[in-house]
Enzyme design. Structure first.
Site, PDB file in Angstrom:
ATOM      1  CE  LYS A  39      -1.611   1.231   3.728  1.00 29.26           C
ATOM      2  NZ  LYS A  39      -1.348   3.067   4.895  1.00 29.26           N
ATOM      3  CG  ASN A  40       2.509   2.876   3.359  1.00 27.66           C
ATOM      4  OD1 ASN A  40       0.840   2.965   3.585  1.00 27.66           O
ATOM      5  ND2 ASN A  40       2.750   2.322   4.390  1.00 27.66           N
ATOM      6  CB  CYS A 134      -8.652  17.563  15.701  1.00 25.91           C
ATOM      7  SG  CYS A 134      -9.865  16.466  16.279  1.00 25.91           S
ATOM      8  NE  ARG A 139       5.177  16.863  15.185  1.00 24.03           N
ATOM      9  CZ  ARG A 139       4.774  15.700  15.556  1.00 24.03           C
ATOM     10  NH1 ARG A 139       3.109  15.509  15.340  1.00 24.03           N
ATOM     11  NH2 ARG A 139       5.081  14.506  15.971  1.00 24.03           N
ATOM     12  CG  ASP A 322       2.809   1.803   8.756  1.00 25.82           C
ATOM     13  OD1 ASP A 322       2.632   2.062   9.784  1.00 25.82           O
ATOM     14  OD2 ASP A 322       2.818   1.496   8.130  1.00 25.82           O
ATOM     15  NE  ARG A 414      -7.661   4.684   4.660  1.00 30.25           N
ATOM     16  CZ  ARG A 414      -6.903   6.407   5.242  1.00 30.25           C
ATOM     17  NH1 ARG A 414      -7.701   6.522   6.639  1.00 30.25           N
ATOM     18  NH2 ARG A 414      -5.915   6.617   4.591  1.00 30.25           N
TER      19      ARG A 414
HETATM   20  N1  EPU Z   1       6.088  14.121  10.450  1.00 32.26           N
HETATM   21  C1  EPU Z   1       6.552  16.224  11.080  1.00 32.26           C
HETATM   22  N2  EPU Z   1       6.355  16.527   9.643  1.00 32.26           N
HETATM   23  C2  EPU Z   1       6.379  16.082   8.925  1.00 32.26           C
HETATM   24  C3  EPU Z   1       6.145  14.172   8.219  1.00 32.26           C
HETATM   25  C4  EPU Z   1       6.018  14.027   9.440  1.00 32.26           C
HETATM   26  O1  EPU Z   1       6.559  15.889  12.526  1.00 32.26           O
HETATM   27  O2  EPU Z   1       6.435  16.931   7.550  1.00 32.26           O
HETATM   28  C5  EPU Z   1       5.848  13.532  12.003  1.00 32.26           C
HETATM   29  C6  EPU Z   1       4.970  12.216  12.007  1.00 32.26           C
HETATM   30  O3  EPU Z   1       4.224  13.492  12.948  1.00 32.26           O
HETATM   31  C7  EPU Z   1       5.458  10.697  12.442  1.00 32.26           C
HETATM   32  C8  EPU Z   1       7.175  11.074  12.121  1.00 32.26           C
HETATM   33  O4  EPU Z   1       7.148  12.135  11.544  1.00 32.26           O
HETATM   34  O5  EPU Z   1       5.888  11.252  14.074  1.00 32.26           O
HETATM   35  C9  EPU Z   1       7.211  10.272  11.168  1.00 32.26           C
HETATM   36  O6  EPU Z   1       5.768   9.853   9.881  1.00 32.26           O
HETATM   37  P1  EPU Z   1       6.094   9.654   8.561  1.00 32.26           P
HETATM   38  O7  EPU Z   1       6.501  11.260   7.307  1.00 32.26           O
HETATM   39  O8  EPU Z   1       7.608   8.522   8.402  1.00 32.26           O
HETATM   40  O9  EPU Z   1       5.070   9.128   8.203  1.00 32.26           O
HETATM   41  P2  EPU Z   1       3.909   9.029   6.704  1.00 32.26           P
HETATM   42  O10 EPU Z   1       4.914   9.172   6.057  1.00 32.26           O
HETATM   43  O11 EPU Z   1       3.112  10.428   6.485  1.00 32.26           O
HETATM   44  C10 EPU Z   1       4.564   6.661   6.150  1.00 32.26           C
HETATM   45  C11 EPU Z   1       3.717   5.396   6.223  1.00 32.26           C
HETATM   46  C12 EPU Z   1       2.923   5.105   7.024  1.00 32.26           C
HETATM   47  C13 EPU Z   1       3.840   4.742   8.465  1.00 32.26           C
HETATM   48  C14 EPU Z   1       4.860   5.435   8.175  1.00 32.26           C
HETATM   49  C15 EPU Z   1       5.690   4.845   9.730  1.00 32.26           C
HETATM   50  C16 EPU Z   1       2.179   5.686   3.897  1.00 32.26           C
HETATM   51  C17 EPU Z   1       0.884   6.239   3.542  1.00 32.26           C
HETATM   52  N3  EPU Z   1       2.129   6.264   5.264  1.00 32.26           N
HETATM   53  O12 EPU Z   1       3.771   8.046   6.817  1.00 32.26           O
HETATM   54  O13 EPU Z   1       1.816   4.281   7.268  1.00 32.26           O
HETATM   55  O14 EPU Z   1       3.306   4.365   9.853  1.00 32.26           O
HETATM   56  O15 EPU Z   1       5.289   6.157   6.998  1.00 32.26           O
HETATM   57  O16 EPU Z   1       6.554   4.541   8.696  1.00 32.26           O
HETATM   58  O17 EPU Z   1       3.369   5.572   3.544  1.00 32.26           O
HETATM   59  C18 EPU Z   1      -0.067   2.228   7.732  1.00 32.26           C
HETATM   60  O18 EPU Z   1       0.027   1.969   6.730  1.00 32.26           O
HETATM   61  O19 EPU Z   1      -1.124   2.797   8.991  1.00 32.26           O
HETATM   62  C19 EPU Z   1       0.032   4.018   8.267  1.00 32.26           C
HETATM   63  C20 EPU Z   1      -0.093   4.693   8.920  1.00 32.26           C
END
Ligand code: EPU
Length: 444
Positions: A39-40, A134, A139, A322, A414
């Site tokens: 998915k990701n 929310c 952030r 995850d 999803r």
């Molecule tokens: N963060 C920030 N600012 C940003 C981006 C991230 O503070 O601009 C923080 C987030 O709040 C979090 C941390 O950095 O605390 C890590 O977030 P990350 O950006 O790595 O997550 P993401 O890219 O939004 C993807 C996956 C998530 C998975 C995370 C971590 C996708 C669509 N989603 O999210 O997948 O948990 O990486 O590996 O790729 C899931 O599949 O259930 C899922 C939530």
């Protein structure tokens, strides 16, 4: 969920959201399950496909809610995008007619924000709704915005939208305060069409980042270091379409592995990348499961009650956030006390109360859950608050004594392709049923 359900129109989808999952626990899962495309990985790659002039064919694409939402986002941008046969997605971004990703799509799925950079790089302007809610706030996109700004875009954040404008993008240095998978992917993708070299420091090293880099390189990009903490992108003038095989979904593999262990079953999980599943395989062995790794498959079995262990989620190659929730379900029936610490998302414990309703003994404080293993869970009515919470409740229900009903399964839909059929194939007693209470609540 079945493929047929995924093909439903949006109006039908709404009624699918009112279904619940009925599970009768106790069957030991046995047999073989085939893991779907990631998915990701897929969501990031679909956004990356916006950079290419010409047709891109993605193979092994899962038919899940989030992929369908991303198809809608691409279409809203005027890009041809269609799942033509199961698993095969064609995207033709030769022309990008639109520059705006609307709120009603972006609020459904945060990953759709990642079209901002590619559309900007192609069109000189992009407008994408901020991922709302929310629980998220401003952030979680700050790293993305900072990176795109550093590439030379003017950013305007107003009325719930992020607008980015730049006649051309320039290579730059970006340091991420946390190795965010999404920000690494977004900045790496956008930088492919910038002039000169971009270096991303403290980059995420997730397999999905590596797969995206491989995809972009196939399109003609120049990228080095994906999979390490420093990613270097040398901009090129243009990218072209390509044909790409999706990497397997390691989180789906981990979920079926947990279900196998919780039911003391014996399951062969096919379509995996051994090094990508290592972080959770090592934990499975720690708790007493037997895991054999083959070239593209793994066999997971357990005869005894699992042993307690501690888990700390970390960016890759640490233990994946995850799988924190399914593993917590597993540890809830382990012998002894486990401590689970969530270091990536501070609010990823919403499933705890649901597991407690099934007889688990879990105390959560801040980022930590202390789990005193109980000999068994009992079936109950529960509700999934998010995708992985849903996965945890399914695993718990499979192992529990008696019948469970899980509502909120739109969250599971999803991210897990054909979950009901796959579980049935392993011998689980699981079915979909209309959630009459929910229907009534909606009709009032
Ligand atoms: N963060 C920030 N600012 C940003 C981006 C991230 O503070 O601009 C923080 C987030 O709040 C979090 C941390 O950095 O605390 C890590 O977030 P990350 O950006 O790595 O997550 P993401 O890219 O939004 C993807 C996956 C998530 C998975 C995370 C971590 C996708 C669509 N989603 O999210 O997948 O948990 O990486 O590996 O790729 C899931 O599949 O259930 C899922 C939530």
């Amino acid at each position: 969920m079945s493929a047929r359900q995924h093909q439903r129109k949006d109006t039908d989808r709404r009624s699918a959201y009112l279904d619940k999952l009925l599970l009768t626990g106790g069957a030991q899962l046995r047999g073989t399950v085939e893991i779907s495309g990631s998915k990701n990985g897929c969501l990031a790659i679909m956004a990356g496909a916006l950079l290419g002039k010409g047709e891109t064919v993605l193979r092994g694409v899962p038919s899940i809610g989030d992929v369908h939402t991303m198809i809608d986002v691409l279409r809203a941008l005027g890009v041809k995008s269609a799942m033509e046969r199961p698993g095969i997605l064609r995207i033709d971004a030769t022309e990008i007619d639109g520059t705006e990703a609307p709120y009603e799509l972006v609020r459904r799925m945060r990953a759709s924000f990642s079209v901002l950079g590619p559309v900007l790089a192609r069109k000189g302007y992009a407008k994408v709704a901020m991922p709302g809610g929310c629980d998220i706030g401003a952030r979680p996109i700050d790293f993305h915005v900072k990176g795109i700004q550093a590439l030379g875009a003017m950013i305007n954040m107003d009325h719930g939208f992020v607008e980015a404008e730049a006649s051309s993008l320039m290579g730059t240095q970006v340091y991420l305060n946390f190795p965010s998978a999404g920000a690494t992917q977004h900045i790496m993708t956008t930088a492919c069409l910038a002039e000169g070299v971009t270096t991303i420091h403290n980059a995420a090293a997730e397999p999905e980042v590596v797969a995206l880099a491989r995809f972009l390189k196939q399109m003609g990009a120049r990228i080095e270091g994906a999979g390490t903490t420093t990613v270097r992108v040398e901009g090129v003038d243009e990218l072209h379409g390509t044909d790409f095989d999706m990497l397997p979904d390691r989180m789906e593999a981990g979920t079926y592995a947990v279900a196998a262990v919780m039911t003391r079953g014996d399951v062969r999980i096919e379509n995996i990348v051994p090094e990508d599943v290592e972080p959770f395989v090592l934990k499975l062995r720690e708790i007493g499961a037997v895991v054999d790794i083959h070239e593209h498959a793994m066999r997971v079995r357990a005869k005894e009650r699992p042993l307690a262990t501690d888990i700390m989620t970390m960016p890759h190659p640490g233990f994946p956030t995850d799988l924190q929730q399914p593993f917590a379900a597993l540890l809830s029936i382990a012998e002894g006390t486990s401590v689970v610490t969530e270091n990536v998302y501070e609010r990823r414990f919403k499933y705890v109360n649901e597991l407690v309703r099934m007889g688990a003994d879990i105390k959560q404080e801040g980022r930590t859950a202390i789990i005193n293993g109980v000999p068994k869970l009992t079936g109950a009515q529960t509700s999934a608050s998010d995708l992985r919470a849903g996965a945890a409740l399914v695993c718990a229900g499979l192992a529990a004594e008696g019948r469970s009903e899980i509502s909120g399964i739109e969250h599971i839909e999803r991210g897990y392709e054909n979950m009901i059929d796959k579980l049935k194939g392993l011998g689980a007693d699981v079915a979909l049923a209309p959630d009459e209470q929910e229907r009534e609540a909606v009709c009032v």
